[in-house]
Write a protein that holds these residues in place. Structure first.
Motif, PDB file in Angstrom:
ATOM      1  N   GLY A  95       0.806  -1.204   0.000  1.00  0.00           N
ATOM      2  CA  GLY A  95       0.000   0.000   0.000  1.00  0.00           C
ATOM      3  C   GLY A  95       0.842   1.258   0.000  1.00  0.00           C
ATOM      4  O   GLY A  95       2.018   1.239  -0.390  1.00  0.00           O
ATOM      5  N   ASN A  96       0.260   2.345   0.453  1.00  0.00           N
ATOM      6  CA  ASN A  96       1.027   3.588   0.469  1.00  0.00           C
ATOM      7  C   ASN A  96       0.516   4.548   1.535  1.00  0.00           C
ATOM      8  O   ASN A  96      -0.565   4.355   2.098  1.00  0.00           O
ATOM      9  N   ILE A  97       1.303   5.570   1.770  1.00  0.00           N
ATOM     10  CA  ILE A  97       1.033   6.571   2.797  1.00  0.00           C
ATOM     11  C   ILE A  97       1.047   7.949   2.144  1.00  0.00           C
ATOM     12  O   ILE A  97       1.923   8.247   1.324  1.00  0.00           O
ATOM     13  N   LEU A 111      10.960   2.328   2.801  1.00  0.00           N
ATOM     14  CA  LEU A 111       9.912   1.392   2.427  1.00  0.00           C
ATOM     15  C   LEU A 111       9.840   1.090   0.932  1.00  0.00           C
ATOM     16  O   LEU A 111       9.165   0.128   0.531  1.00  0.00           O
ATOM     17  N   ALA A 112      10.522   1.869   0.117  1.00  0.00           N
ATOM     18  CA  ALA A 112      10.460   1.639  -1.330  1.00  0.00           C
ATOM     19  C   ALA A 112      10.871   0.223  -1.721  1.00  0.00           C
ATOM     20  O   ALA A 112      10.210  -0.404  -2.561  1.00  0.00           O
ATOM     21  N   PRO A 113      11.936  -0.342  -1.146  1.00  0.00           N
ATOM     22  CA  PRO A 113      12.298  -1.711  -1.524  1.00  0.00           C
ATOM     23  C   PRO A 113      11.229  -2.744  -1.188  1.00  0.00           C
ATOM     24  O   PRO A 113      11.213  -3.838  -1.765  1.00  0.00           O
ATOM     25  N   GLU A 114      10.324  -2.381  -0.251  1.00  0.00           N
ATOM     26  CA  GLU A 114       9.249  -3.291   0.149  1.00  0.00           C
ATOM     27  C   GLU A 114       7.961  -3.051  -0.638  1.00  0.00           C
ATOM     28  O   GLU A 114       6.937  -3.689  -0.385  1.00  0.00           O
ATOM     29  N   GLY A 115       7.996  -2.095  -1.565  1.00  0.00           N
ATOM     30  CA  GLY A 115       6.842  -1.838  -2.407  1.00  0.00           C
ATOM     31  C   GLY A 115       5.823  -0.873  -1.835  1.00  0.00           C
ATOM     32  O   GLY A 115       4.713  -0.747  -2.363  1.00  0.00           O
ATOM     33  N   VAL A 116       6.176  -0.171  -0.765  1.00  0.00           N
ATOM     34  CA  VAL A 116       5.270   0.808  -0.156  1.00  0.00           C
ATOM     35  C   VAL A 116       5.768   2.209  -0.482  1.00  0.00           C
ATOM     36  O   VAL A 116       6.928   2.539  -0.223  1.00  0.00           O
ATOM     37  N   ARG A 117       4.899   3.016  -1.040  1.00  0.00           N
ATOM     38  CA  ARG A 117       5.267   4.385  -1.383  1.00  0.00           C
ATOM     39  C   ARG A 117       4.810   5.350  -0.288  1.00  0.00           C
ATOM     40  O   ARG A 117       3.797   5.125   0.377  1.00  0.00           O
ATOM     41  N   VAL A 118       5.567   6.456  -0.115  1.00  0.00           N
ATOM     42  CA  VAL A 118       5.249   7.475   0.891  1.00  0.00           C
ATOM     43  C   VAL A 118       5.403   8.842   0.240  1.00  0.00           C
ATOM     44  O   VAL A 118       6.482   9.170  -0.278  1.00  0.00           O
ATOM     45  N   ASN A 119       4.335   9.621   0.242  1.00  0.00           N
ATOM     46  CA  ASN A 119       4.362  10.957  -0.346  1.00  0.00           C
ATOM     47  C   ASN A 119       3.645  11.953   0.556  1.00  0.00           C
ATOM     48  O   ASN A 119       3.048  11.575   1.567  1.00  0.00           O
ATOM     49  N   PHE A 153      -4.572  11.130  -6.089  1.00  0.00           N
ATOM     50  CA  PHE A 153      -3.589  10.842  -7.135  1.00  0.00           C
ATOM     51  C   PHE A 153      -2.384  10.116  -6.553  1.00  0.00           C
ATOM     52  O   PHE A 153      -1.940   9.087  -7.083  1.00  0.00           O
ATOM     53  N   LEU A 154      -1.852  10.625  -5.455  1.00  0.00           N
ATOM     54  CA  LEU A 154      -0.673  10.010  -4.855  1.00  0.00           C
ATOM     55  C   LEU A 154      -0.986   8.631  -4.269  1.00  0.00           C
ATOM     56  O   LEU A 154      -0.096   7.783  -4.164  1.00  0.00           O
ATOM     57  N   ALA A 155      -2.230   8.419  -3.895  1.00  0.00           N
ATOM     58  CA  ALA A 155      -2.631   7.121  -3.338  1.00  0.00           C
ATOM     59  C   ALA A 155      -2.983   6.112  -4.423  1.00  0.00           C
ATOM     60  O   ALA A 155      -3.146   4.924  -4.128  1.00  0.00           O
ATOM     61  N   SER A 156      -3.078   6.547  -5.657  1.00  0.00           N
ATOM     62  CA  SER A 156      -3.537   5.687  -6.742  1.00  0.00           C
ATOM     63  C   SER A 156      -2.372   5.051  -7.494  1.00  0.00           C
ATOM     64  O   SER A 156      -1.213   5.452  -7.365  1.00  0.00           O
ATOM     65  N   ASP A 157      -2.707   4.074  -8.338  1.00  0.00           N
ATOM     66  CA  ASP A 157      -1.689   3.424  -9.162  1.00  0.00           C
ATOM     67  C   ASP A 157      -1.142   4.361 -10.237  1.00  0.00           C
ATOM     68  O   ASP A 157      -0.097   4.079 -10.825  1.00  0.00           O
ATOM     69  N   LYS A 158      -1.834   5.466 -10.495  1.00  0.00           N
ATOM     70  CA  LYS A 158      -1.352   6.427 -11.479  1.00  0.00           C
ATOM     71  C   LYS A 158      -0.050   7.084 -11.048  1.00  0.00           C
ATOM     72  O   LYS A 158       0.649   7.680 -11.871  1.00  0.00           O
ATOM     73  N   SER A 159       0.265   7.006  -9.760  1.00  0.00           N
ATOM     74  CA  SER A 159       1.520   7.592  -9.253  1.00  0.00           C
ATOM     75  C   SER A 159       2.470   6.492  -8.788  1.00  0.00           C
ATOM     76  O   SER A 159       3.264   6.699  -7.878  1.00  0.00           O
ATOM     77  N   GLY A 171       8.396   9.725  -2.058  1.00  0.00           N
ATOM     78  CA  GLY A 171       9.236  10.755  -1.452  1.00  0.00           C
ATOM     79  C   GLY A 171       8.948  12.147  -1.987  1.00  0.00           C
ATOM     80  O   GLY A 171       9.735  13.073  -1.796  1.00  0.00           O
ATOM     81  N   GLU A 172       7.789  12.309  -2.625  1.00  0.00           N
ATOM     82  CA  GLU A 172       7.459  13.584  -3.268  1.00  0.00           C
ATOM     83  C   GLU A 172       6.624  14.465  -2.341  1.00  0.00           C
ATOM     84  O   GLU A 172       5.778  13.987  -1.587  1.00  0.00           O
ATOM     85  N   LEU A 173       6.845  15.773  -2.442  1.00  0.00           N
ATOM     86  CA  LEU A 173       6.049  16.773  -1.729  1.00  0.00           C
ATOM     87  C   LEU A 173       5.250  17.539  -2.782  1.00  0.00           C
ATOM     88  O   LEU A 173       5.810  18.355  -3.512  1.00  0.00           O
ATOM     89  N   LEU A 174       3.976  17.251  -2.879  1.00  0.00           N
ATOM     90  CA  LEU A 174       3.126  17.877  -3.895  1.00  0.00           C
ATOM     91  C   LEU A 174       2.435  19.097  -3.298  1.00  0.00           C
ATOM     92  O   LEU A 174       1.541  18.981  -2.461  1.00  0.00           O
ATOM     93  N   VAL A 175       2.869  20.274  -3.716  1.00  0.00           N
ATOM     94  CA  VAL A 175       2.350  21.521  -3.162  1.00  0.00           C
ATOM     95  C   VAL A 175       1.054  21.906  -3.867  1.00  0.00           C
ATOM     96  O   VAL A 175       1.000  21.963  -5.096  1.00  0.00           O
TER      97      VAL A 175
END
Length: 338
Positions: free
Chosen positions: A137-139, A175-183, A233-239, A244-248
């Motif tokens: 999943g992702n955060i 967490l990236a090597p484990e397949g979890v994204r954080v933005n 968007f950041l929680a979806s598969d489209k991203s 590690g991105e900061l979307l302002v």
């Protein structure tokens, strides 16, 4: 649109404002939701909106409590997984903004903000990560554009958000090597209830937001839906290639030509209030005040438009009287208007 159908999303601070808007947005996209906040009545109202958006009541779990409490955090994650069997997305949205100067005596407001805006987010994330790893999943953390822009009058808040941004970046690497994204999504001034921490009612907050909007390249305050779309968007598969991105999401506010330089809870000293109708008198009350172009007031808000060539020190502008649930701010204008 049901691109989140079957997904389970935990959203903190979801009883109002950005969190509530995000909940309804995800409901419209088919997600099952675990919502939390301190106000049970408001949470029920958000649930109703989620049902109107297409969810069944059984698709929305609510847990009322204080996120700074360790027992409650454990209960929140446990109830979510026990109810839905999984956790796919954690949205760390809860937060507070408490007015005050970093040089003010005492540490209460500092601890209040760090406890909720940072420590609780980190602690809850630690509890959620084992479940997120199972589903890759992702955060999404909800930070602020004030993590980049120092703003006198809410320094501790700025610090918590800057720290949250670094938490986002470091955890993303872990967490990236484990397949979890954080933005992170970093909103600017939006319609939300965060300004209640400054003692503003809805009308006062609206005056303040509209005044900020005048300086934005996109000349309006943000709406919860603006932030919700970015979170989704950041929680979806489209991203899927973004971490590690900061979307302002601030309408370009951090690049505003008329940057807000100072914002204070409180009121003008009485001696200044006596001279508000006479700009010349007001200017002469202190040799350190910059040339004043315009002065307007509404309710407890005073807007001073100052010459853009001046950069007053914070100490020259700080109210010397007792704190009250009101505010004033100084708006720096484009030099072409002088």
């Amino acid at each position: 649109m049901d691109d989140f159908k079957g997904k389970v999303i935990l959203i903190t601070g979801s009883s109002a404002g950005l969190g509530a808007g995000t909940a309804v947005h995800f409901a419209d996209r088919g997600a099952r939701l675990s919502l939390t906040g301190r106000d049970e009545a408001k949470l029920k109202g958000v649930v109703s909106k989620c049902v109107q958006a297409g969810l069944k009541e059984s698709d929305v779990l609510t847990t009322v409590g204080d996120l700074t409490d360790e027992t409650f955090r454990n209960q929140l994650v446990t109830r979510t997984v026990d109810t839905f069997g999984q956790l796919d997305v954690l949205v760390n949205n809860a937060g507070s903004m408490v007015p005050g100067q970093l040089s003010d005596p005492g540490m209460d407001s500092y601890h209040t903000q760090f406890d909720l805006n940072l420590t609780a987010q980190v602690a809850l994330t630690k509890l959620a990560v084992p479940h997120l790893l199972k589903v890759k999943g992702n955060i999404v953390n909800v930070s602020s554009n004030l993590s980049f822009v120092p703003w006198t009058g809410c320094g501790a808040y700025c610090m918590t958000k800057a720290a949250l941004d670094m938490f986002t970046k470091v955890l993303a690497l872990e967490l990236a090597p484990e397949g979890v994204r954080v933005n992170s999504v970093n909103p600017g001034a939006c319609h939300s209830e965060i300004f209640r921490g400054f003692g503003m009612d809805n009308q006062q907050a609206e005056v303040f937001l509209e005044s900020i909007a005048k300086t934005n390249p996109v000349p309006r305050p943000g709406e919860p839906e603006d932030v919700a779309r970015a979170i989704a968007f950041l929680a979806s598969d489209k991203s899927s290639f973004i971490t590690g991105e900061l979307l302002v999401v601030d309408g370009g506010g951090r690049y505003a030509k008329g940057e807000i330089k100072y914002f204070w809870p409180g009121k003008f000293p009485d001696i200044l209030l006596e001279g508000l109708e006479n700009l010349k008198t007001l200017h002469e009350l202190s040799h350190s005040w910059p040339p004043i172009k315009a002065l307007s007031s509404q309710e407890s808000f005073w807007s001073l438009t100052v010459d853009p060539g001046t950069r007053p020190e914070a100490r020259d502008w700080r109210p010397r009287s007792a704190m009250y649930p009101a505010a004033f701010f100084i708006e720096k204008v484009d030099s072409s208007e002088t």
